[in-house]
Scaffold this motif. Structure first.
Motif, PDB file in Angstrom:
ATOM      1  N   TRP A  92       0.732  -0.972  -0.113  1.00 14.04           N
ATOM      2  CA  TRP A  92       0.178  -0.204  -0.219  1.00 14.04           C
ATOM      3  C   TRP A  92       1.168   0.939   0.234  1.00 14.04           C
ATOM      4  CZ3 TRP A  92      -5.469   0.128   2.293  1.00 14.04           C
ATOM      5  CH2 TRP A  92      -6.413  -0.967   2.529  1.00 14.04           C
ATOM      6  N   VAL A  93       0.641   2.698  -0.656  1.00 12.52           N
ATOM      7  CA  VAL A  93       1.527   3.558  -0.317  1.00 12.52           C
ATOM      8  C   VAL A  93       0.976   4.700   0.176  1.00 12.52           C
ATOM      9  CG1 VAL A  93       1.761   5.872  -2.108  1.00 12.52           C
ATOM     10  CG2 VAL A  93       1.022   3.174  -3.088  1.00 12.52           C
ATOM     11  N   SER A  94       1.734   5.053   1.366  1.00 12.27           N
ATOM     12  CA  SER A  94       1.794   6.029   1.844  1.00 12.27           C
ATOM     13  C   SER A  94       1.308   7.637   1.243  1.00 12.27           C
ATOM     14  CB  SER A  94       3.027   6.369   2.676  1.00 12.27           C
ATOM     15  OG  SER A  94       3.068   5.401   3.970  1.00 12.27           O
ATOM     16  N   PHE A  95       0.311   8.301   1.597  1.00 18.30           N
ATOM     17  CA  PHE A  95      -0.080   9.745   0.822  1.00 18.30           C
ATOM     18  C   PHE A  95      -0.538  10.108   1.532  1.00 18.30           C
ATOM     19  CE2 PHE A  95      -3.829  11.251  -1.243  1.00 18.30           C
ATOM     20  CZ  PHE A  95      -3.614  12.214  -2.346  1.00 18.30           C
TER      21      PHE A  95
ATOM     22  N   ILE B 291      -7.085   3.984   4.555  1.00 15.19           N
ATOM     23  CA  ILE B 291      -7.134   3.751   5.880  1.00 15.19           C
ATOM     24  C   ILE B 291      -6.414   5.529   6.610  1.00 15.19           C
ATOM     25  CG2 ILE B 291      -5.958   2.708   7.404  1.00 15.19           C
ATOM     26  CD1 ILE B 291      -6.055   0.093   6.110  1.00 15.19           C
ATOM     27  N   TYR B 292      -7.558   5.724   7.164  1.00 10.46           N
ATOM     28  CA  TYR B 292      -6.672   7.348   7.999  1.00 10.46           C
ATOM     29  C   TYR B 292      -5.644   6.740   8.513  1.00 10.46           C
ATOM     30  CZ  TYR B 292      -6.722  11.269  10.693  1.00 10.46           C
ATOM     31  OH  TYR B 292      -5.807  12.634  11.764  1.00 10.46           O
ATOM     32  N   LYS B 293      -4.302   7.537   8.518  1.00 10.16           N
ATOM     33  CA  LYS B 293      -3.235   7.386   9.627  1.00 10.16           C
ATOM     34  C   LYS B 293      -2.867   8.492  10.703  1.00 10.16           C
ATOM     35  CE  LYS B 293       1.121   5.691   7.842  1.00 10.16           C
ATOM     36  NZ  LYS B 293       1.758   6.256   6.828  1.00 10.16           N
TER      37      LYS B 293
ATOM     38  N   LEU C 139      -2.944   5.928   4.619  1.00 11.58           N
ATOM     39  CA  LEU C 139      -2.114   4.643   3.674  1.00 11.58           C
ATOM     40  C   LEU C 139      -3.953   3.669   2.169  1.00 11.58           C
ATOM     41  CD1 LEU C 139       0.305   2.746   3.637  1.00 11.58           C
ATOM     42  CD2 LEU C 139      -1.539   1.111   5.390  1.00 11.58           C
ATOM     43  N   VAL C 140      -3.073   3.735   1.431  1.00 11.20           N
ATOM     44  CA  VAL C 140      -4.019   3.675   0.145  1.00 11.20           C
ATOM     45  C   VAL C 140      -3.732   2.274  -0.108  1.00 11.20           C
ATOM     46  CG1 VAL C 140      -4.790   5.209  -2.313  1.00 11.20           C
ATOM     47  CG2 VAL C 140      -3.917   6.071  -0.036  1.00 11.20           C
ATOM     48  N   SER C 141      -4.677   1.654  -0.683  1.00 17.86           N
ATOM     49  CA  SER C 141      -4.199   0.835  -1.253  1.00 17.86           C
ATOM     50  C   SER C 141      -4.370   0.428  -3.415  1.00 17.86           C
ATOM     51  CB  SER C 141      -6.057  -0.594  -1.547  1.00 17.86           C
ATOM     52  OG  SER C 141      -6.658  -0.031  -2.700  1.00 17.86           O
ATOM     53  N   PRO C 142      -3.088  -0.194  -3.246  1.00 20.81           N
ATOM     54  CA  PRO C 142      -2.478   0.304  -4.906  1.00 20.81           C
ATOM     55  C   PRO C 142      -3.590   0.144  -6.295  1.00 20.81           C
ATOM     56  CG  PRO C 142      -1.881  -1.220  -4.163  1.00 20.81           C
ATOM     57  CD  PRO C 142      -2.691  -1.385  -3.225  1.00 20.81           C
ATOM     58  N   ASP C 143      -4.775  -0.425  -6.238  1.00 27.53           N
ATOM     59  CA  ASP C 143      -5.519  -0.154  -6.816  1.00 27.53           C
ATOM     60  C   ASP C 143      -6.189   0.793  -6.750  1.00 27.53           C
ATOM     61  OD1 ASP C 143      -5.562  -2.841  -7.877  1.00 27.53           O
ATOM     62  OD2 ASP C 143      -7.334  -3.557  -6.702  1.00 27.53           O
ATOM     63  N   TYR C 144      -6.762   1.834  -5.586  1.00 30.26           N
ATOM     64  CA  TYR C 144      -7.574   2.747  -4.845  1.00 30.26           C
ATOM     65  C   TYR C 144      -6.302   4.055  -5.705  1.00 30.26           C
ATOM     66  CZ  TYR C 144     -10.408   6.799  -3.270  1.00 30.26           C
ATOM     67  OH  TYR C 144     -10.569   7.920  -2.950  1.00 30.26           O
TER      68      TYR C 144
ATOM     69  N   LYS D 291       6.450   4.639  -0.533  1.00 25.07           N
ATOM     70  CA  LYS D 291       6.135   3.142   0.904  1.00 25.07           C
ATOM     71  C   LYS D 291       8.009   3.601   1.185  1.00 25.07           C
ATOM     72  CE  LYS D 291       4.728  -0.891   3.328  1.00 25.07           C
ATOM     73  NZ  LYS D 291       4.852  -0.438   4.433  1.00 25.07           N
ATOM     74  N   THR D 292       8.489   3.189   2.352  1.00 30.41           N
ATOM     75  CA  THR D 292       9.701   2.752   2.067  1.00 30.41           C
ATOM     76  C   THR D 292      10.593   1.872   3.294  1.00 30.41           C
ATOM     77  OG1 THR D 292      10.504   4.341   3.657  1.00 30.41           O
ATOM     78  CG2 THR D 292      10.738   5.222   1.958  1.00 30.41           C
ATOM     79  N   LEU D 293       9.806   0.882   3.747  1.00 31.14           N
ATOM     80  CA  LEU D 293       9.920   0.445   4.741  1.00 31.14           C
ATOM     81  C   LEU D 293       9.031  -0.646   4.066  1.00 31.14           C
ATOM     82  CD1 LEU D 293      11.913  -0.110   7.634  1.00 31.14           C
ATOM     83  CD2 LEU D 293       9.059   0.407   8.607  1.00 31.14           C
TER      84      LEU D 293
END
Length: 273
Positions: free
Chosen positions: A106-109, A127-129, A135-140, A173-175
């Protein structure tokens, strides 16, 4: 001689008819397009019956795991279910395996425009962080965020931003880790490989604990460590470093991994039998 001529005439007639009358064609085979599928929670797919014009009746063996409506299967909860399509007296089945969502890709956005993430939050794809971080799914990200970024960047380029402040910032995302959960027994040692893909001089911290924290290094460092397992860092090899988790006692806990600069967090559940 007359009988022979009559027989020859009848033989010719039969040969002609066999050439004119078409041979019977086998009926199309009725089947379900898939016999087994694997979905993440929240994902959907469509099953289809081919080889018939009759409308099938659909049914799920476990609606808590997967539901079906007109052939559209929706994954609800981790587990297995069987989707059945009945045509007449014949039943066709597909085994559905539902697994937990894998957040590793998933991508941090970051954005201050809630309209970009509203629909994704409702569907579970965002997902709200904290603050303006999501945090966003690859498809979204591919279907919603990327087109929105292109529109915004185009508008900024054409009309300019008078304040010079970007409206959207994407934090790649780096980790990463090679495991999403650990299940082992007392006395066993498990290796978890951490990958940190960044040009920054970042630092990785880790601890085995049941406490939670809000992406703050000091909070993590001062948490009480669980006694059911110990961990030890290995040596860096490029952008990778191993952690060795040794199981000491039966129980459950979490391996929390945190990067100081990018403030990314990975929680790996631990079950020791």
């Amino acid at each position: 001689m007359k009988h022979l001529k009559r027989f020859s005439f009848m033989l010719v007639i039969m040969l002609v008819l066999s050439m004119i009358i078409p041979a019977p064609v086998d009926a199309a085979t009725v089947k379900l397009n898939k016999s087994k599928i694997t979905l993440e929670v929240g994902k959907t797919t469509t099953l289809k019956i081919t080889g018939t014009k009759k409308k099938p009746t659909w049914k799920s063996s476990n609606k808590k795991v997967a539901t079906v409506n007109g052939g559209k299967v929706t994954a609800k909860k981790k587990g297995t279910a069987t989707i059945a399509a009945t045509v007449g007296k014949k039943k066709y089945t597909c085994k559905v395996t539902v697994k937990s969502v894998d957040y590793s890709n998933w991508v941090s956005f970051r954005t201050n425009d809630f309209s970009l993430v509203r629909s994704g939050i409702l569907t579970g794809e965002v997902i709200y962080k904290d603050g303006d971080d999501y945090l966003v799914s690859p498809d979204y990200y591919k279907n919603v965020i990327e087109p929105a970024i292109e529109i915004i960047e185009s508008a900024e380029s054409e009309y300019a931003n008078p304040y010079g402040v970007p409206l959207v910032t994407v934090n790649p995302k780096t980790l990463f880790t090679d495991k999403s959960k650990i299940t082992t027994s007392v006395g066993k040692k498990i290796k978890v490989v951490i990958t940190l893909k960044t040009d920054l001089e970042d630092t990785v911290y880790a601890k085995i604990t049941n406490d939670t924290y809000d992406n703050d290094r000091d909070d993590l460092l001062y948490f009480d460590e669980e006694e059911i397992a110990t961990l030890k860092f290995g040596d860096w090899n490029g952008d990778r470093i191993p952690i060795y988790v040794t199981a000491k006692a039966s129980g459950k806990s979490n391996l929390i991994i945190y990067s100081e600069i990018t403030k990314e967090k990975i929680i790996i559940p631990i079950v020791i039998k």
